[in-house]
Enzyme design. Structure first.
Site, PDB file in Angstrom:
ATOM      1  N   GLN A 164       0.924  -1.163   0.091  1.00 22.62           N
ATOM      2  CA  GLN A 164      -0.089   0.081  -0.156  1.00 22.62           C
ATOM      3  C   GLN A 164       0.986   1.257  -0.038  1.00 22.62           C
ATOM      4  O   GLN A 164       0.274   2.369   0.036  1.00 22.62           O
ATOM      5  CB  GLN A 164      -0.882  -0.185   1.420  1.00 22.62           C
ATOM      6  CG  GLN A 164      -1.782  -1.060   1.330  1.00 22.62           C
ATOM      7  CD  GLN A 164      -2.495  -1.200   2.709  1.00 22.62           C
ATOM      8  OE1 GLN A 164      -2.057  -1.891   3.660  1.00 22.62           O
ATOM      9  NE2 GLN A 164      -3.818  -0.896   2.636  1.00 22.62           N
ATOM     10  N   HIS A 200      -1.542   1.403  -4.409  1.00 21.35           N
ATOM     11  CA  HIS A 200      -1.813   2.952  -4.165  1.00 21.35           C
ATOM     12  C   HIS A 200      -0.913   3.397  -5.198  1.00 21.35           C
ATOM     13  O   HIS A 200      -0.826   4.868  -5.359  1.00 21.35           O
ATOM     14  CB  HIS A 200      -1.549   3.197  -2.836  1.00 21.35           C
ATOM     15  CG  HIS A 200      -2.829   2.694  -2.077  1.00 21.35           C
ATOM     16  ND1 HIS A 200      -2.826   2.761  -0.713  1.00 21.35           N
ATOM     17  CD2 HIS A 200      -3.760   2.215  -2.366  1.00 21.35           C
ATOM     18  CE1 HIS A 200      -3.924   2.101  -0.174  1.00 21.35           C
ATOM     19  NE2 HIS A 200      -4.641   1.984  -1.009  1.00 21.35           N
ATOM     20  N   CYS A 244      -4.255  13.715 -19.879  1.00 16.92           N
ATOM     21  CA  CYS A 244      -4.030  12.817 -21.086  1.00 16.92           C
ATOM     22  C   CYS A 244      -3.275  11.582 -20.738  1.00 16.92           C
ATOM     23  O   CYS A 244      -3.078  10.818 -21.435  1.00 16.92           O
ATOM     24  CB  CYS A 244      -3.013  13.667 -22.087  1.00 16.92           C
ATOM     25  SG  CYS A 244      -1.408  14.011 -21.323  1.00 16.92           S
ATOM     26  N   CYS A 287       0.433  20.016 -17.491  1.00 15.39           N
ATOM     27  CA  CYS A 287       1.130  19.050 -18.366  1.00 15.39           C
ATOM     28  C   CYS A 287       1.733  19.749 -19.647  1.00 15.39           C
ATOM     29  O   CYS A 287       0.985  20.759 -20.066  1.00 15.39           O
ATOM     30  CB  CYS A 287       0.088  18.177 -18.906  1.00 15.39           C
ATOM     31  SG  CYS A 287       0.557  16.889 -20.090  1.00 15.39           S
ATOM     32  N   ILE A 334       8.437  -3.433  13.686  1.00 16.96           N
ATOM     33  CA  ILE A 334       8.583  -4.338  12.430  1.00 16.96           C
ATOM     34  C   ILE A 334      10.104  -4.514  11.890  1.00 16.96           C
ATOM     35  O   ILE A 334      10.503  -5.610  11.646  1.00 16.96           O
ATOM     36  CB  ILE A 334       8.020  -3.587  11.243  1.00 16.96           C
ATOM     37  CG1 ILE A 334       6.383  -3.837  11.681  1.00 16.96           C
ATOM     38  CG2 ILE A 334       7.903  -4.317   9.862  1.00 16.96           C
ATOM     39  CD1 ILE A 334       5.521  -2.828  10.721  1.00 16.96           C
TER      40      ILE A 334
HETATM   41 ZN   LIG Z   1      -1.492  15.904 -20.192  1.00 15.77          ZN
END
Ligand SMILES: [Zn+2]
Length: 260
Positions: free
Chosen positions: A104, A124, A135, A157, A241
């Site tokens: 994730q 994700h 686009c 963009c 962990i």
């Molecule tokens: Zn674009």
């Protein structure tokens, strides 16, 4: 009562042929990347950050996008290094045990640690790429961050003028069905399923645990907070962990705190 014995889990891994791991934010907190929802989480501390993660606010409001670009620029993930938890999963792959690594996380620390890209299923997406909302063009995130550094507050963009964002799944955005299918199929092939650093509260991703259990896989959960699957886990660890994973995978380190 679920086992808390690291040696027991190590012997299960020894016998397993297709381990599937599902990782969440908890595996990256020891690399200095804060969890979104944990006690020290980004959203817990700053509710405005949640707005930046919501696609509707993001698309509608240039101010939210400007704040998001500044946020991306200063993300701790750019300088983060994989920790012993990530490295243990690399060792699992080197031993030929790792069937799939569903994550994730959007930080790519699994790839940087050395897991191969074809094993990793990013449910994700990734913050290390940008995408154009209009686009669909994608590319390296640093290319757009360079424009932000050069003074563009809300870069668009260059091909179509559309809104740019990170190539991640924001809140309010659909998950990619093909990616979820891939995760479900991999989970259904597991003989040992490890859920690491994830609260397992959000479907469809939590459904990978159901798929693995239905296929008869053993379930090992390593997470600081309780999960809805704790009662059905074969082994449960709530210790660090980056300590537990090396211990259950290679027998290194000390997870003594989980044995109390
Ligand atoms: Zn674009």
């Amino acid at each position: 009562m679920a086992a808390k014995n690291t040696a027991q889990v190590r012997s299960w891994i020894e016998k397993a042929e297709r381990v599937v791991a599902l990782t969440g934010a908890g595996i990256s907190t020891d690399s200095g990347i804060p969890d979104f929802r944990g006690p020290q989480g980004v959203w817990t501390k700053n509710p405005v950050a949640e707005k930046m993660s919501n696609i509707h606010y993001y698309l509608a409001d240039p101010e939210v996008r400007k704040a998001s670009w500044q946020n991306r620029l200063s993300s701790p993930a750019w300088s983060a290094k994989p920790n012993p938890g990530h490295l243990a999963l690399v060792e699992l792959e080197r031993r030929g045990k790792l069937h799939a690594l569903i994550t994730q996380n959007i930080d790519e620390l699994h790839q940087i640690a050395g897991n191969s890209r074809e094993r990793i299923i990013e449910v994700h997406g990734t913050m290390r790429k940008f995408m154009c909302w209009d686009c669909g063009m994608r590319g390296p995130m640093q290319r757009v961050l360079d424009r932000v550094r050069a003074g563009e507050e809300d870069p668009h963009c260059r091909d179509c003028g559309g809104i740019l964002k990170s190539d991640t799944i924001s809140f309010g955005q659909q998950l990619v069905p093909e990616v979820i299918d891939q995760a479900m199929q991999a989970a259904a092939q597991a003989d040992l399923f490890m859920a690491v650093g994830t609260s397992l509260q959000v479907y469809p991703v939590a459904g990978t645990v159901d798929a693995a259990r239905q296929a008869g896989a053993r379930l090992v959960i390593v997470n600081a907070q309780p999960t809805p699957f704790d009662d059905v886990a074969d082994a449960l660890f709530d210790a660090s962990i980056s300590e537990v994973l090396p211990e259950i995978i290679s027998g290194r380190g000390s997870a003594a705190r989980s044995l109390q």
